[in-house]
Design an enzyme around this catalytic site. Structure first.
Site, mmCIF file in Angstrom:
data_model
loop_
_atom_site.group_PDB
_atom_site.id
_atom_site.type_symbol
_atom_site.label_atom_id
_atom_site.label_comp_id
_atom_site.label_asym_id
_atom_site.label_seq_id
_atom_site.Cartn_x
_atom_site.Cartn_y
_atom_site.Cartn_z
ATOM 1 N N LEU A 49 35.145 41.159 36.011
ATOM 2 C CA LEU A 49 34.268 40.312 36.826
ATOM 3 C C LEU A 49 34.957 39.882 38.116
ATOM 4 O O LEU A 49 34.474 38.982 38.803
ATOM 5 C CB LEU A 49 33.833 39.076 36.023
ATOM 6 C CG LEU A 49 33.209 39.358 34.648
ATOM 7 C CD1 LEU A 49 32.824 38.060 33.956
ATOM 8 C CD2 LEU A 49 31.995 40.276 34.787
ATOM 9 N N ASN A 51 28.790 37.986 27.167
ATOM 10 C CA ASN A 51 29.544 39.199 27.494
ATOM 11 C C ASN A 51 29.339 40.279 26.446
ATOM 12 O O ASN A 51 29.217 41.465 26.776
ATOM 13 C CB ASN A 51 31.028 38.861 27.642
ATOM 14 C CG ASN A 51 31.319 37.980 28.844
ATOM 15 O OD1 ASN A 51 30.486 37.825 29.737
ATOM 16 N ND2 ASN A 51 32.499 37.384 28.863
ATOM 17 N N ILE A 73 37.769 44.239 28.849
ATOM 18 C CA ILE A 73 38.188 43.014 28.158
ATOM 19 C C ILE A 73 37.927 41.761 29.006
ATOM 20 O O ILE A 73 38.876 41.135 29.493
ATOM 21 C CB ILE A 73 39.685 43.084 27.765
ATOM 22 C CG1 ILE A 73 40.545 43.569 28.958
ATOM 23 C CG2 ILE A 73 39.879 43.998 26.561
ATOM 24 C CD1 ILE A 73 42.026 43.339 28.771
ATOM 25 N N TYR A 115 51.364 35.244 28.519
ATOM 26 C CA TYR A 115 50.273 34.266 28.423
ATOM 27 C C TYR A 115 50.654 33.042 27.591
ATOM 28 O O TYR A 115 49.969 32.026 27.635
ATOM 29 C CB TYR A 115 49.021 34.894 27.802
ATOM 30 C CG TYR A 115 48.485 36.114 28.492
ATOM 31 C CD1 TYR A 115 48.906 36.485 29.772
ATOM 32 C CD2 TYR A 115 47.549 36.931 27.857
ATOM 33 C CE1 TYR A 115 48.414 37.626 30.384
ATOM 34 C CE2 TYR A 115 47.051 38.062 28.470
ATOM 35 C CZ TYR A 115 47.483 38.416 29.728
ATOM 36 O OH TYR A 115 46.986 39.550 30.322
ATOM 37 N N ARG A 155 29.580 32.154 27.102
ATOM 38 C CA ARG A 155 29.982 33.326 27.872
ATOM 39 C C ARG A 155 30.498 34.445 26.956
ATOM 40 O O ARG A 155 30.248 35.630 27.206
ATOM 41 C CB ARG A 155 31.074 32.945 28.871
ATOM 42 C CG ARG A 155 30.591 31.989 29.949
ATOM 43 C CD ARG A 155 29.865 32.710 31.058
ATOM 44 N NE ARG A 155 29.500 31.789 32.114
ATOM 45 C CZ ARG A 155 28.268 31.357 32.371
ATOM 46 N NH1 ARG A 155 27.269 31.776 31.603
ATOM 47 N NH2 ARG A 155 28.021 30.538 33.369
ATOM 48 N N SER A 191 37.103 34.940 28.507
ATOM 49 C CA SER A 191 36.362 33.681 28.523
ATOM 50 C C SER A 191 36.736 32.869 27.300
ATOM 51 O O SER A 191 36.939 33.421 26.220
ATOM 52 C CB SER A 191 34.845 33.899 28.531
ATOM 53 O OG SER A 191 34.186 32.648 28.592
#
Length: 282
Positions: free
Chosen positions: A200, A250, A238, A59, A246, A241
């Site tokens: 999601l 969540n 996990i 990432y 959000r 966002s």
């Protein structure tokens, strides 16, 4: 916020070793690549009560996660940090050890709480030595637990022939549209806990009638309903966002009661894969 005890199970004795308490809910930081985006998101999430942060060398934001942890003022032992060995780096025992040290340097931490292989090494012959490298990282105290990500049931079965300890976690895509009961059962069968990423389905399905109808009946948002379904299925969850609204929304999913929606959720299953799926690799 609930937690689960994860452990690396000995293949020789069946004993659960290196037991660690892991939060069931946390923040994913995939695709947070803008400078400062990840750090701000992690700081906000920690302020709101999140205590699990999931990152990866792939990432490119491990350093921002570490900065946020240090600047949060929250004791290190109250925050659970997960990072991952990149699949292109999963080539040998030696490189695995080296890359773990590199992730620790990126994070600026003396240990991580869970280190995962991001996906089954492409070279099947490398899988055993890479796992032995993971076991060395565990023995050295660089991580409190080791696990895998994107491993299918056949990958887990193969590990029984070469692992001294089995993974504590298998992080896979799980959501109401990709429920994966067989893979979740195989994960539990080796003593591991399923960890749901993309709960999601990358928002591909979140505005469809099935989930919006469920959410309306519960008085919550579709995202909250999907997140709570993953948690109720027993998966560490996990959602990703970087939007503060959000992130808070969540977190509030933990308070949602899904009683009476079991059949409606079962009807959402369509084996829909929203992203990467190395679980099907040889």
């Amino acid at each position: 916020m609930g937690s689960v005890t994860i452990a690396n199970t000995s293949t020789e004795t069946g004993e659960r070793l290196h037991q660690v308490e892991m939060p069931m809910f946390g923040l994913g930081v995939y695709q947070m690549g803008e400078p400062g985006e990840c750090k701000a998101s992690v700081l906000y999430a920690l302020e709101q009560g999140y205590r699990l942060i999931d990152t990866a060398m792939a990432y490119g934001n491990e350093h921002e996660v570490g900065e946020a942890v240090r600047e949060s003022g929250i004791p290190r032992d109250e925050i659970f940090i997960v990072t991952k060995l990149r699949q292109p780096h999963a080539n040998s025992h030696e490189e695995t050890v080296q890359r773990c040290q590199q992730s620790l340097a990126n994070l600026g931490l003396d240990h991580m709480d869970l280190y995962l292989i991001h996906a089954p090494p492409g070279d099947i012959d490398a899988r055993a030595p890479v796992w032995r490298g993971m076991e060395e990282c565990l023995s050295n105290g660089w991580t409190r637990s080791i696990g895998v990500s994107n491993y299918g049931a056949h990958h887990l079965d193969a590990m029984l022939s070469y692992a001294s300890v089995m993974p504590s976690v298998n992080q896979i895509e799980v959501n109401p549209w990709l429920q994966r009961p067989a893979l979740r059962a195989a994960t539990e069968g080796v003593g591991a806990v399923a960890m749901a990423y993309s709960p999601l389905a990358r928002a591909h399905k979140i505005s469809e009638a099935g989930i919006t109808d469920i959410a309306a009946s519960l008085g919550c948002t579709p995202a909250q309903a999907a997140i709570k379904w993953c948690l109720d299925a027993g998966a560490i969850t996990i959602p990703k966002s970087s939007n503060p609204v959000r992130i808070s929304e969540n977190l509030a999913a933990l308070e949602v009661d899904l009683t009476g929606t079991e059949q409606a959720f079962a009807a959402l299953e369509e084996s829909y894969i929203s992203g990467w799926d190395p679980t099907s690799e040889p």
